[in-house]
Design an enzyme around this catalytic site. Structure first.
Site, short mmCIF file in Angstrom:
data_model
loop_
_atom_site.label_atom_id
_atom_site.label_comp_id
_atom_site.label_asym_id
_atom_site.label_seq_id
_atom_site.Cartn_x
_atom_site.Cartn_y
_atom_site.Cartn_z
N TYR A 247 -2.43 0.25 -3.27
CA TYR A 247 -2.26 -0.55 -2.06
C TYR A 247 -2.96 0.12 -0.87
O TYR A 247 -3.73 -0.50 -0.14
CB TYR A 247 -0.76 -0.74 -1.76
CG TYR A 247 -0.49 -1.18 -0.33
CD1 TYR A 247 -0.87 -2.44 0.10
CD2 TYR A 247 0.12 -0.31 0.59
CE1 TYR A 247 -0.64 -2.83 1.43
CE2 TYR A 247 0.35 -0.69 1.89
CZ TYR A 247 -0.03 -1.96 2.31
OH TYR A 247 0.19 -2.33 3.62
N SER B 94 -2.57 0.26 7.87
CA SER B 94 -1.28 0.89 7.60
C SER B 94 -1.38 2.40 7.68
O SER B 94 -2.42 2.98 7.35
CB SER B 94 -0.84 0.49 6.19
OG SER B 94 0.24 1.29 5.77
N LYS C 168 -6.26 -0.91 1.75
CA LYS C 168 -6.30 -0.88 3.22
C LYS C 168 -7.48 -0.04 3.70
O LYS C 168 -8.17 -0.42 4.65
CB LYS C 168 -4.99 -0.31 3.78
CG LYS C 168 -3.80 -1.25 3.61
CD LYS C 168 -3.86 -2.40 4.59
CE LYS C 168 -3.05 -3.59 4.11
NZ LYS C 168 -3.19 -4.78 4.90
N1 LIG Z 1 5.68 -4.40 6.38
C1 LIG Z 1 5.18 -3.17 6.40
O1 LIG Z 1 5.92 -2.19 6.26
C2 LIG Z 1 3.71 -2.94 6.65
C3 LIG Z 1 3.27 -1.66 7.02
C4 LIG Z 1 1.91 -1.45 7.23
C5 LIG Z 1 1.01 -2.50 7.06
N2 LIG Z 1 1.45 -3.72 6.68
C6 LIG Z 1 0.46 -4.80 6.50
O2 LIG Z 1 0.77 -5.83 7.42
C7 LIG Z 1 0.43 -7.10 6.87
C8 LIG Z 1 1.63 -8.01 6.97
O3 LIG Z 1 2.72 -7.39 6.28
P1 LIG Z 1 4.11 -8.13 6.12
O4 LIG Z 1 5.14 -7.08 6.03
O5 LIG Z 1 4.24 -9.21 7.13
O6 LIG Z 1 3.91 -8.75 4.67
P2 LIG Z 1 4.30 -10.19 4.14
O7 LIG Z 1 4.13 -10.17 2.67
O8 LIG Z 1 5.60 -10.61 4.69
O9 LIG Z 1 3.16 -11.11 4.80
C9 LIG Z 1 1.88 -11.27 4.23
C10 LIG Z 1 1.61 -12.76 4.17
O10 LIG Z 1 0.31 -12.96 3.63
C11 LIG Z 1 0.39 -14.01 2.68
N3 LIG Z 1 -0.71 -13.81 1.72
C12 LIG Z 1 -0.87 -12.80 0.83
N4 LIG Z 1 -2.01 -12.97 0.15
C13 LIG Z 1 -2.59 -14.09 0.62
C14 LIG Z 1 -3.78 -14.80 0.30
N5 LIG Z 1 -4.62 -14.38 -0.67
N6 LIG Z 1 -4.07 -15.93 0.97
C15 LIG Z 1 -3.24 -16.38 1.94
N7 LIG Z 1 -2.09 -15.77 2.28
C16 LIG Z 1 -1.77 -14.64 1.62
C17 LIG Z 1 1.77 -13.91 2.07
O11 LIG Z 1 2.21 -15.12 1.50
C18 LIG Z 1 2.60 -13.51 3.27
O12 LIG Z 1 3.08 -14.65 3.96
C19 LIG Z 1 -0.03 -6.83 5.46
O13 LIG Z 1 -1.43 -6.81 5.46
C20 LIG Z 1 0.54 -5.47 5.14
O14 LIG Z 1 -0.25 -4.78 4.20
C21 LIG Z 1 2.78 -3.97 6.49
#
Ligand SMILES: NC(=O)c1ccc[n+]([C@@H]2O[C@H](COP(=O)([O-])OP(=O)(O)OC[C@H]3O[C@@H](n4cnc5c(N)ncnc54)[C@H](O)[C@@H]3O)[C@@H](O)[C@H]2O)c1
Length: 360
Positions: A148, A124, A152
């Site tokens: 958070y 991120s 990362k």
């Molecule tokens: N959405 C954003 O703005 C953004 C920005 C930068 C980075 N990210 C990163 O991208 C990734 C995806 O983000 P997103 O927006 O799709 O989030 P999200 O919460 O929609 O998706 C994450 C998924 O991981 C699953 N999960 C969490 N912990 C788990 C575990 N211990 N075991 C199995 N499954 C687990 C959740 O149920 C969810 O379905 C994340 O790692 C997040 O940190 C997101």
């Protein structure tokens, strides 16, 4: 390739599944639904036109990982599974350390034991914190400001150490800026539980009537109109980058860390105006005080991703707002809106069927 998609039921993971499947990869989605709905799988089946192989698994549970890897070898893992809310991470940092860092360690151990050597990791832009200058390059100082972001950063470092220790293990660290929008079908999109942490889902919930007005945090930032500036990126562009990263790892046999953004900063009020136009709805808003930990402007220099992956963002803010609105208006209550599913009750394939497919 056979690809394990951890966290594939989530917002970005589900969109990436549509692109990866579209490029002909066989996918096994693993998720514990900590922040997603099983309904995603049915929607994915409709988009992809084939069953989605799924295994419920929590990355913190060793037995779940053993079950995931107890089959024909994966060619790569794409790792989205994490808790991701900045404010929440300040309230319960230990849960974030445990879920994100310990979960990743277990995943890496399982990959090592199974001889799986390619990883695409969701990092991120939050690893940069408040950057000295914009656009932000990958070699900018890493000084995230919240738990958070620290997870990362630590995960990037753990993965880097593993790559150092094993020259045949390669990882793509993808530093996302601000993913927004939805699949053009309107079947999948962002569905935050509770009060949205991010701007776009908040704006679209105001537009659809779920929330009364938007609070804009700070109107006195040193930016074009006083509101915060971010690099919004269409989730389908972002999804494509994962498939490109998989190709890169297979082709180049080396690791990389790249920014994924458009390279263009957009202010809160510019986004609100674009959304109002795309939706035809008024977006009432009020400007309130700055939020602790926020920064004036962050946007990417995405040229390294273009050079290494051949990737660049193609969809503009209008497309982001149009697709976010289609998703929100078709699903006013997110995945709780059953109407879209009623017409098409289908099956989600089991791990057993995946093993049969993978073996054959
Ligand atoms: N959405 C954003 O703005 C953004 C920005 C930068 C980075 N990210 C990163 O991208 C990734 C995806 O983000 P997103 O927006 O799709 O989030 P999200 O919460 O929609 O998706 C994450 C998924 O991981 C699953 N999960 C969490 N912990 C788990 C575990 N211990 N075991 C199995 N499954 C687990 C959740 O149920 C969810 O379905 C994340 O790692 C997040 O940190 C997101």
């Amino acid at each position: 390739m056979r690809i394990l998609v951890c966290g594939g039921a989530g917002y970005i993971g589900s969109h990436a599944c549509t692109v990866l499947a579209g490029r002909g990869h066989d996918l096994l989605v693993a998720d514990n639904f900590a922040n997603s709905s099983p309904r995603v799988l049915e929607r994915l089946r409709r988009i992809i036109g084939a069953p989605v192989f799924f295994q419920q698994a929590d990355l913190r549970v060793r037995a779940d990982l053993d079950a995931l890897f107890d089959g024909p070898r994966f060619d790569a893992v794409v790792h989205f599974a994490a808790l991701k809310a900045v404010g929440d991470s300040c309230r319960r940092p230990l849960d974030y350390f445990d879920n994100n860092i310990a979960g990743t360690i277990h995943l890496l151990q399982a990959m090592q034991a199974a001889g799986v050597k390619r990883l695409v990791f969701s990092s991120s832009a939050t690893v940069y914190g408040d950057p000295d200058s914009v656009p932000v390059r990958e070699d900018a100082a890493l000084r995230t400001t919240n738990p958070y972001g620290r997870t990362k950063l630590v995960m990037e470092q753990l993965i880097g150490d593993l790559c150092e220790s094993d020259p045949s293990f390669h990882a793509a660290n993808l530093r996302y800026f601000n993913p927004v929008g939805a699949h053009p079908s309107g079947l999948i999109g962002e569905d935050p539980g509770g009060v949205p942490d991010n701007l776009m889902p908040y704006v679209s919930q105001v537009a659809v009537g779920r929330r009364e007005r938007l609070q804009v945090f700070g109107g006195d930032w040193p930016t074009v109109d006083g509101t915060g500036v971010r690099d919004y990126l269409h989730v389908m562009d972002l999804a494509r980058a994962h498939a490109d990263a998989i190709d890169y790892l297979a082709r180049e046999d080396r690791s990389l860390t790249v920014n994924l953004g458009t390279g263009r900063g957009v202010s809160v009020l510019e986004l609100v105006r674009a959304f109002a136009k795309a939706s035809g709805r008024e977006i009432p808003y009020e400007i309130v005080g700055r939020r602790a930990g926020d920064v004036a402007q962050v946007y990417a220099d995405p040229s390294l991703a273009q050079r290494l992956l051949g990737w660049r963002a193609e969809l503009d803010v209008e497309a982001m707002c149009r697709d976010a609105w289609r998703w929100q208006s078709m699903n006013p209550d997110g995945y709780g809106s059953a109407a879209v599913d009623e017409a098409a009750a289908g099956e989600v394939a089991s791990q057993h069927e995946w093993d049969a497919l993978a073996a054959g």
